[in-house]
Each structure stands twice: as C-alpha cells, then as structure tokens.
Design a protein around this motif. Structure first.
Motif, PDB file in Angstrom:
ATOM      1  N   HIS A   1       1.973  -4.912   8.791  1.00 39.95           N
ATOM      2  CA  HIS A   1       2.241  -3.475   8.876  1.00 39.95           C
ATOM      3  C   HIS A   1       2.778  -3.141  10.257  1.00 39.95           C
ATOM      4  O   HIS A   1       2.840  -4.000  11.149  1.00 39.95           O
ATOM      5  CB  HIS A   1       0.979  -2.659   8.573  1.00 39.95           C
TER       6      HIS A   1
ATOM      7  N   VAL B   1      -1.997  -9.501   5.598  1.00 40.18           N
ATOM      8  CA  VAL B   1      -1.519  -8.121   5.681  1.00 40.18           C
ATOM      9  C   VAL B   1      -0.515  -8.014   6.820  1.00 40.18           C
ATOM     10  O   VAL B   1      -0.735  -8.551   7.912  1.00 40.18           O
ATOM     11  CB  VAL B   1      -2.682  -7.129   5.943  1.00 40.18           C
TER      12      VAL B   1
ATOM     13  N   GLN C   1       7.452  -4.093  11.095  1.00 39.98           N
ATOM     14  CA  GLN C   1       6.225  -4.787  10.704  1.00 39.98           C
ATOM     15  C   GLN C   1       5.940  -5.918  11.693  1.00 39.98           C
ATOM     16  O   GLN C   1       6.245  -7.079  11.440  1.00 39.98           O
ATOM     17  CB  GLN C   1       6.356  -5.342   9.287  1.00 39.98           C
TER      18      GLN C   1
ATOM     19  N   GLU D   1       0.868  -1.177   0.000  1.00 35.37           N
ATOM     20  CA  GLU D   1       0.000   0.000   0.000  1.00 35.37           C
ATOM     21  C   GLU D   1       0.904   1.226   0.000  1.00 35.37           C
ATOM     22  O   GLU D   1       1.696   1.419   0.921  1.00 35.37           O
ATOM     23  CB  GLU D   1      -0.924   0.026   1.210  1.00 35.37           C
TER      24      GLU D   1
ATOM     25  N   ILE E   1       2.873  -1.125   4.947  1.00 36.06           N
ATOM     26  CA  ILE E   1       1.750  -2.034   4.721  1.00 36.06           C
ATOM     27  C   ILE E   1       2.028  -2.923   3.513  1.00 36.06           C
ATOM     28  O   ILE E   1       2.132  -2.451   2.386  1.00 36.06           O
ATOM     29  CB  ILE E   1       0.446  -1.253   4.503  1.00 36.06           C
TER      30      ILE E   1
END
Length: 209
Positions: free
Chosen positions: A76, A74, A85, A46, A58
């Motif tokens: 992040h 996902v 992360q 992202e 992300i």
C-alpha cells in the motif's frame, strides 16, 4: 392490553428475540469465518473501509501452507495522499481449528502493527467482508473493511456496504469510505518481488521450524 401474564410474556419474549436478531453486532461480538478456506487464497484489493483509511492502493495476496498457516502479503501507499505502493508487509497466521479471530502481526517496511482480525462474509466469491480491532473494550479502535477480487464492480460497493450494515456495526448504511485504487503504481521490481520474496521467506521459516 394483554389478557394474561403468560401471553404478555410470550409477546415480550418474541419482540426481544426479533430486536436482538435485527441489532448489528460489533466486531468483538460478530461470528467470524474459519480462516482455513482456500476460497480466500489469491489476490485481493481493499476497496472500502470504515472509518476512512489513512493509506491508499491496498493490495493483498493470500496463500496457504500445509493447511496450517495463512500467509498474507500486503502492499500500500505510505499515506492517503500518495498513489505509490512503497510499503510492503507480511503476516504469517498459524491456523487453529475452530478459531475465527486472530491476533495478526504485520511486519515489513514500516513499524510492525498488531490487531485482531475477523473475516465475516464472502459475497459471490468476489467480495470479502471483515473487521478488526486493537482493544475489545474500545469500539473506536475497530474498523470494517471490504476486500474484492480484481474483477469487482465499484457500483456494487454501496449495496454490499448497506447489506453489511444490517448485521455489523462497523458498516454504516449510506456511508462508504472508498480506498483509492485508480492510478496506483509501484516500481517494476516491487510489483512482483515483494509478493514472491515474502512467500518464499515465510516458507523457508516454516521449513526450518
């Protein structure tokens, strides 16, 4: 002045049509893409979001199961001050023919989150525009996002955002809130295990279902 009522009505109708075509649509009103598309599979980052994101770094991994489920992992950071992360979430989206928006339930290392997501446009097989909202009656709960493949060009983000702003109200021409990607890191174990483990766990659940 118009010389006849009919001519006036035609002119007004044409102007209204043009105005409607040029009006950026909200996430609720925008036409979404079918999620069941293998072009969406693979790894994404992202790179931009409006309003500004509350987290950084992300990364997403998308896969499909028997053309019936989209599996999303996902990772992040925990906040926008960190590059680590350390948050990993998964979603299992049951695909429905003809449906272009989904209430997605993310579960994982943080409190689960639920929201409606639409995918809007795939640009040059490299950039994926989308939007989300939690309350269809409240525009402040909506956001626009841009995903990109790992080979994306950061210099193109303003142009992609500008083009999107013409069609979708979640994007604002001249205003791009980049999602920090430079300097992101994860533990050596987390770089591969969350993604693999997440897909395996979802696959096992589907087999048992």
């Amino acid at each position: 002045m118009c010389k006849s009522v009919m001519i006036c009505l035609v002119i007004l109708a044409s102007a209204s049509t043009i105005l409607a075509q040029n009006t950026a649509k909200s996430c609720v009103d925008a036409t979404g893409l079918d999620f069941n598309n293998t072009q969406f599979a693979g790894y994404w980052k992202e790179i931009a979001r409006n309003p500004a994101p509350s987290v950084t770094c992300i990364d997403l991994s998308v896969g499909f199961w028997n053309n019936t489920n989209m599996l999303v992992n996902v990772s992040h950071s925990a906040n926008n001050q960190s590059l680590y992360q350390d948050v990993n979430e998964q979603a299992n989206i049951t695909l429905v023919t003809g449906q272009t928006s989904y209430n997605v339930n993310f579960t994982g290392s943080q409190q689960q989150s639920v929201g409606t997501i639409k995918l809007l446009e795939l640009v040059s097989d490299t950039y994926l525009l989308g939007c989300s909202y939690t309350d269809p009656a409240n525009a402040s709960t909506s956001a626009g996002f841009i995903l990109a493949r790992y080979n994306y060009s950061a210099s193109l983000i303003p142009e992609i955002n500008a083009n999107a702003s013409v069609k979708y109200s979640n994007f604002v021409n001249g205003t791009v809130y980049n999602v920090t990607q430079a300097g992101c890191f994860a533990s050596s174990a987390a770089q591969n295990l969350p993604m693999i483990a997440g897909f395996l766990a979802l696959a096992l659940l589907l087999i048992k279902a």
